[in-house]
Design a protein around this motif. Structure first.
Motif, PDB file in Angstrom:
ATOM      1  N   ARG A 131      -6.466   4.834  10.033  1.00 28.05           N
ATOM      2  CA  ARG A 131      -7.188   4.412  11.232  1.00 28.05           C
ATOM      3  C   ARG A 131      -7.010   5.445  12.348  1.00 28.05           C
ATOM      4  O   ARG A 131      -7.962   5.807  13.037  1.00 28.05           O
ATOM      5  CB  ARG A 131      -6.628   3.064  11.666  1.00 28.05           C
ATOM      6  CG  ARG A 131      -7.328   2.447  12.838  1.00 28.05           C
ATOM      7  CD  ARG A 131      -6.623   1.190  13.249  1.00 28.05           C
ATOM      8  NE  ARG A 131      -7.163   0.008  12.582  1.00 28.05           N
ATOM      9  CZ  ARG A 131      -6.661  -1.219  12.741  1.00 28.05           C
ATOM     10  NH1 ARG A 131      -5.614  -1.400  13.531  1.00 28.05           N
ATOM     11  NH2 ARG A 131      -7.189  -2.239  12.137  1.00 28.05           N
ATOM     12  N   TYR A 149      -2.487   2.365   8.746  1.00 24.20           N
ATOM     13  CA  TYR A 149      -2.257   2.678  10.165  1.00 24.20           C
ATOM     14  C   TYR A 149      -2.673   4.123  10.463  1.00 24.20           C
ATOM     15  O   TYR A 149      -3.391   4.401  11.420  1.00 24.20           O
ATOM     16  CB  TYR A 149      -0.780   2.443  10.488  1.00 24.20           C
ATOM     17  CG  TYR A 149      -0.329   2.973  11.815  1.00 24.20           C
ATOM     18  CD1 TYR A 149      -0.598   2.284  12.989  1.00 24.20           C
ATOM     19  CD2 TYR A 149       0.371   4.186  11.896  1.00 24.20           C
ATOM     20  CE1 TYR A 149      -0.183   2.775  14.207  1.00 24.20           C
ATOM     21  CE2 TYR A 149       0.794   4.685  13.117  1.00 24.20           C
ATOM     22  CZ  TYR A 149       0.511   3.973  14.271  1.00 24.20           C
ATOM     23  OH  TYR A 149       0.916   4.474  15.475  1.00 24.20           O
ATOM     24  N   SER A 172       0.851  -1.179   0.000  1.00 22.98           N
ATOM     25  CA  SER A 172       0.000   0.000   0.000  1.00 22.98           C
ATOM     26  C   SER A 172       0.890   1.233   0.000  1.00 22.98           C
ATOM     27  O   SER A 172       1.939   1.257   0.629  1.00 22.98           O
ATOM     28  CB  SER A 172      -0.878   0.005   1.240  1.00 22.98           C
ATOM     29  OG  SER A 172      -1.582   1.217   1.315  1.00 22.98           O
ATOM     30  N   LEU A 173       0.468   2.247  -0.739  1.00 19.86           N
ATOM     31  CA  LEU A 173       1.217   3.509  -0.735  1.00 19.86           C
ATOM     32  C   LEU A 173       0.677   4.446   0.323  1.00 19.86           C
ATOM     33  O   LEU A 173       1.344   5.363   0.765  1.00 19.86           O
ATOM     34  CB  LEU A 173       1.074   4.200  -2.085  1.00 19.86           C
ATOM     35  CG  LEU A 173       1.810   3.543  -3.220  1.00 19.86           C
ATOM     36  CD1 LEU A 173       1.394   4.185  -4.514  1.00 19.86           C
ATOM     37  CD2 LEU A 173       3.293   3.703  -3.011  1.00 19.86           C
ATOM     38  N   SER A 174      -0.587   4.230   0.670  1.00 16.60           N
ATOM     39  CA  SER A 174      -1.145   5.056   1.736  1.00 16.60           C
ATOM     40  C   SER A 174      -1.070   4.223   3.007  1.00 16.60           C
ATOM     41  O   SER A 174      -1.059   3.002   2.961  1.00 16.60           O
ATOM     42  CB  SER A 174      -2.578   5.455   1.407  1.00 16.60           C
ATOM     43  OG  SER A 174      -3.467   4.380   1.590  1.00 16.60           O
ATOM     44  N   SER A 175      -1.009   4.910   4.116  1.00 10.62           N
ATOM     45  CA  SER A 175      -0.833   4.204   5.377  1.00 10.62           C
ATOM     46  C   SER A 175      -2.193   3.891   5.997  1.00 10.62           C
ATOM     47  O   SER A 175      -2.930   4.799   6.392  1.00 10.62           O
ATOM     48  CB  SER A 175      -0.012   5.063   6.341  1.00 10.62           C
ATOM     49  OG  SER A 175      -0.071   4.528   7.643  1.00 10.62           O
ATOM     50  N   ARG A 191      -0.865  -7.321  10.467  1.00 10.07           N
ATOM     51  CA  ARG A 191      -2.237  -7.098  10.012  1.00 10.07           C
ATOM     52  C   ARG A 191      -3.220  -6.819  11.145  1.00 10.07           C
ATOM     53  O   ARG A 191      -4.416  -6.669  10.890  1.00 10.07           O
ATOM     54  CB  ARG A 191      -2.692  -8.256   9.134  1.00 10.07           C
ATOM     55  CG  ARG A 191      -1.960  -8.233   7.835  1.00 10.07           C
ATOM     56  CD  ARG A 191      -2.479  -9.050   6.713  1.00 10.07           C
ATOM     57  NE  ARG A 191      -1.945  -8.470   5.496  1.00 10.07           N
ATOM     58  CZ  ARG A 191      -0.661  -8.457   5.166  1.00 10.07           C
ATOM     59  NH1 ARG A 191       0.234  -9.012   5.950  1.00 10.07           N
ATOM     60  NH2 ARG A 191      -0.255  -7.869   4.066  1.00 10.07           N
ATOM     61  N   ASP A 192      -2.743  -6.723  12.364  1.00  9.52           N
ATOM     62  CA  ASP A 192      -3.612  -6.245  13.443  1.00  9.52           C
ATOM     63  C   ASP A 192      -3.395  -4.762  13.666  1.00  9.52           C
ATOM     64  O   ASP A 192      -4.329  -3.982  13.690  1.00  9.52           O
ATOM     65  CB  ASP A 192      -3.324  -7.006  14.745  1.00  9.52           C
ATOM     66  CG  ASP A 192      -3.858  -8.422  14.673  1.00  9.52           C
ATOM     67  OD1 ASP A 192      -4.940  -8.598  14.077  1.00  9.52           O
ATOM     68  OD2 ASP A 192      -3.188  -9.338  15.170  1.00  9.52           O
ATOM     69  N   THR A 193      -2.132  -4.402  13.812  1.00  7.52           N
ATOM     70  CA  THR A 193      -1.832  -2.996  14.116  1.00  7.52           C
ATOM     71  C   THR A 193      -1.617  -2.180  12.852  1.00  7.52           C
ATOM     72  O   THR A 193      -1.607  -0.963  12.902  1.00  7.52           O
ATOM     73  CB  THR A 193      -0.539  -2.898  14.948  1.00  7.52           C
ATOM     74  OG1 THR A 193       0.537  -3.426  14.148  1.00  7.52           O
ATOM     75  CG2 THR A 193      -0.642  -3.691  16.237  1.00  7.52           C
ATOM     76  N   TRP A 194      -1.411  -2.838  11.716  1.00  4.64           N
ATOM     77  CA  TRP A 194      -1.062  -2.194  10.447  1.00  4.64           C
ATOM     78  C   TRP A 194       0.217  -1.388  10.556  1.00  4.64           C
ATOM     79  O   TRP A 194       0.372  -0.340   9.949  1.00  4.64           O
ATOM     80  CB  TRP A 194      -2.232  -1.377   9.884  1.00  4.64           C
ATOM     81  CG  TRP A 194      -3.335  -2.299   9.520  1.00  4.64           C
ATOM     82  CD1 TRP A 194      -4.458  -2.557  10.248  1.00  4.64           C
ATOM     83  CD2 TRP A 194      -3.397  -3.177   8.380  1.00  4.64           C
ATOM     84  NE1 TRP A 194      -5.211  -3.542   9.623  1.00  4.64           N
ATOM     85  CE2 TRP A 194      -4.587  -3.924   8.485  1.00  4.64           C
ATOM     86  CE3 TRP A 194      -2.550  -3.387   7.274  1.00  4.64           C
ATOM     87  CZ2 TRP A 194      -4.960  -4.878   7.527  1.00  4.64           C
ATOM     88  CZ3 TRP A 194      -2.924  -4.332   6.326  1.00  4.64           C
ATOM     89  CH2 TRP A 194      -4.123  -5.061   6.470  1.00  4.64           C
ATOM     90  N   LYS A 195       1.133  -1.903  11.368  1.00  2.00           N
ATOM     91  CA  LYS A 195       2.465  -1.299  11.452  1.00  2.00           C
ATOM     92  C   LYS A 195       3.458  -2.185  10.719  1.00  2.00           C
ATOM     93  O   LYS A 195       3.294  -3.410  10.656  1.00  2.00           O
ATOM     94  CB  LYS A 195       2.888  -1.149  12.911  1.00  2.00           C
ATOM     95  CG  LYS A 195       2.191   0.004  13.607  1.00  2.00           C
ATOM     96  CD  LYS A 195       2.706   0.163  15.013  1.00  2.00           C
ATOM     97  CE  LYS A 195       3.156   1.586  15.223  1.00  2.00           C
ATOM     98  NZ  LYS A 195       3.637   1.833  16.586  1.00  2.00           N
ATOM     99  N   ASN A 239       4.314   3.835   8.105  1.00  2.95           N
ATOM    100  CA  ASN A 239       3.723   2.492   8.083  1.00  2.95           C
ATOM    101  C   ASN A 239       2.853   2.255   6.855  1.00  2.95           C
ATOM    102  O   ASN A 239       1.840   1.581   6.931  1.00  2.95           O
ATOM    103  CB  ASN A 239       2.902   2.239   9.356  1.00  2.95           C
ATOM    104  CG  ASN A 239       3.779   2.182  10.583  1.00  2.95           C
ATOM    105  OD1 ASN A 239       4.565   1.257  10.742  1.00  2.95           O
ATOM    106  ND2 ASN A 239       3.697   3.193  11.432  1.00  2.95           N
ATOM    107  N   CYS A 240       3.271   2.830   5.713  1.00  3.99           N
ATOM    108  CA  CYS A 240       2.476   2.587   4.501  1.00  3.99           C
ATOM    109  C   CYS A 240       2.656   1.151   4.032  1.00  3.99           C
ATOM    110  O   CYS A 240       1.687   0.489   3.667  1.00  3.99           O
ATOM    111  CB  CYS A 240       2.827   3.580   3.390  1.00  3.99           C
ATOM    112  SG  CYS A 240       4.484   3.469   2.698  1.00  3.99           S
ATOM    113  N   GLY A 241       3.914   0.696   4.017  1.00  2.25           N
ATOM    114  CA  GLY A 241       4.159  -0.682   3.590  1.00  2.25           C
ATOM    115  C   GLY A 241       4.682  -0.805   2.175  1.00  2.25           C
ATOM    116  O   GLY A 241       4.716  -1.902   1.618  1.00  2.25           O
TER     117      GLY A 241
END
Lengths: 388, 134
Positions: free
Chosen positions: A346, A343, A338-341, B103-107, B86-88
């Protein structure tokens, strides 16, 4: 079951409005059904934190002694547009610093200003009877300038394509690095948290809508550039890039937590902007849309090896698939990024929820709705006669 | 048994020496070649060595005697937590699966022990949070 903005705001003022984030709303509807959820919930908050290239800020520097009519302006070496009145300028997020390539630019200047740092200002002018000064070399900060507000012509895209690459070499794009032979797939929307996907026809989002912008409060100013409504739908939600917002908000009050300069290697600069929009649950239809989950929201997969505006989608994938970490393309498991976060998306939805709970944020009906129908036009190379 | 990563630099004269064979045969070391390249100045090999600590030390001494420049790789890449959004983006770029999305915290979690120091995450990180350790 109907609810008005006035009723919602009265509840916010009393401190008993029921506000859920979009993720919480999805779970509630799953548990209790749409009807009960509609009765219970007043507002659903959304959020997104993605690369939004079409962003920038207007600044009025104040007048020097003797005064200057600035005709060229550089902020930390980055050119700003100043074809305006004497000391007004617009610094665009993607503008690069002169001389040293793609490492630093307008987005970094904006981030610095928001961080409260000093920014170097250099300006030159022709020198006129009313503005005799020809150059100035000084420093500015958010404390020193008059106005400094973000005005972003296109933010918060309602859905966006998924990028992949069929070719034999890596591609460097605004969708990040795309590895050869479908080596990865990148996507941008926050899906089930993304503001414009949660109110697909923009019943509650229009000119003047108060929003969370970059950590502070902002407003929807206009339809965003490339706003379009002639788009495919799936499960009642646009399944490709659609509507967009032009937004405005004071840099003072923003935070670098929610505004971040980005650098796409081999492409250029961009800026991540945090945006959150509150969705008023005016009726059951609003609730149904606000509670749409990643499983039901789809995006087209596009091959960026085709260097044309007419890329046809290869297939559609859901945000649930994208978020799982891999999607299947032509029988091959392809890693996603993903390019947008998510995290931060949310975090923004939660922050906006807290602002409403704390009575810091009230909802308002749009002053004017955004266009119901709008097609996006291409640019053709043509003659003076043909264009008319 | 322990695992360590080393960058080995060869001058052109050493490129034909069967040094990896000796490491296995004489020092009982298991190794995994993580990266290898040959340029004008000679060769570079990034290896992960698995074996008894004493044997690893002896193996390294052997390499140094042979004239190979040995550099242990501890921490090549670091993640600036402040800068990371934390985009990934880095998750699908990393060839060693050293970067993972929780995939819980999206960190984004960076597993240093899996890092092969290729540096691909550094150039592909939009907010420039992945950095060369200096």
């Amino acid at each position: 079951m109907k609810r008005t903005y006035e009723e919602i705001n009265a509840k916010i003022k009393r401190g008993d409005a029921v506000v859920l984030t979009a993720e919480e709303a999805i779970r509630l509807v799953e548990d209790q059904g749409i009807e009960r959820a509609t009765k219970e919930v007043d507002v659903v908050t959304t959020g997104t934190f993605g690369a939004m290239c079409s962003s920038g800020a207007f600044i009025n520097f104040g007048h020097a002694e003797p005064p200057i009519r600035m005709s060229k302006v550089w902020l930390n070496g980055v050119p700003a547009y100043t074809g305006l009145a004497a000391v007004d300028a617009y610094i665009g997020a993607t503008e690069e610093r002169e001389g040293d390539g793609m490492d630093y630019g307008g987005a970094h200047v904006i981030e610095s200003l928001i961080a409260g740092e000093a920014v170097h200002l250099r300006a030159t002018g022709r020198g006129t009877d009313c503005y005799p000064r020809r150059d100035i070399d000084t420093y500015i900060s958010l404390k020193s300038v008059n106005q400094a507000y973000m005005y972003n012509p296109r933010n918060a895209y309602q859905n966006y394509g998924v990028a992949t690459n069929s070719s034999e070499k890596a591609l460097f794009t605004y969708m990040g690095k795309l590895l050869p032979h479908y080596g990865n797939a990148t996507y941008s929307s926050a899906g089930q948290l993304s503001p414009l996907l949660k109110d697909p026809k923009l019943r509650s989002i229009g000119m003047g809508t108060r929003i969370f912008l970059g950590g502070g409060i902002g407003y929807v100013a206009w339809e965003g550039t490339q706003f379009k409504t002639n788009i495919p739908y799936r499960n009642g939600v646009p399944s490709s890039a659609g509507r967009t917002l032009a937004v405005i908000g004071d840099l003072r009050g923003m935070s670098t937590e929610y505004v971040r300069a980005l650098n796409f290697h081999g492409y250029g600069l961009s800026m991540a902007v945090g945006i959150g929009v509150p969705i008023p649950i005016l009726d059951q239809d609003m609730m149904a849309n606000a509670a749409r989950a990643d499983e039901d929201i789809f995006a087209p997969v596009l091959d960026y090896a085709i260097q044309s505006r007419n890329r046809r989608p290869m297939m559609e994938v859901s945000y649930a698939q994208l978020r799982s970490g891999t999607v299947e393309l032509f029988g091959k498991k392809v890693k996603t990024s993903s390019l947008s976060s998510y995290y931060k998306a949310r975090l923004i939805a939660e922050r906006l929820k807290r602002m409403i709970d704390d009575k810091e944020f009230e909802l308002n009906a749009p002053v004017v709705p955004l266009p119901e129908e709008r097609a996006q036009r291409p640019l053709e190379v043509c003659s003076m006669d043909e264009v008319l | 048994m322990s695992k360590r990563k080393f960058n080995l630099y060869f001058v052109p004269a050493l490129v034909n020496e069967p040094i990896t064979y000796v490491l296995v045969k004489d020092f009982d070391l298991k190794f995994n070649i993580l990266r290898a390249e040959v340029v004008e100045k000679g060769g570079q090999l990034l290896i992960e060595v698995d074996g008894k600590p004493a044997q690893i030390t002896k193996g390294v001494a052997y390499l140094q005697d042979m004239g190979v420049k040995v550099e242990e790789l501890n921490e090549f890449v670091t993640k600036d937590e402040e800068r990371c959004t934390n985009c990934g983006m880095c998750v699908s770029i990393c060839p060693a699966d050293a970067i993972e999305m929780d995939r819980d915290t999206w960190k984004v979690i960076f597993h240093l022990e899996k890092c092969i120091a290729c540096g691909l995450c550094i150039s592909s990180c939009p907010p420039r949070a992945m950095k060369l350790k200096t």
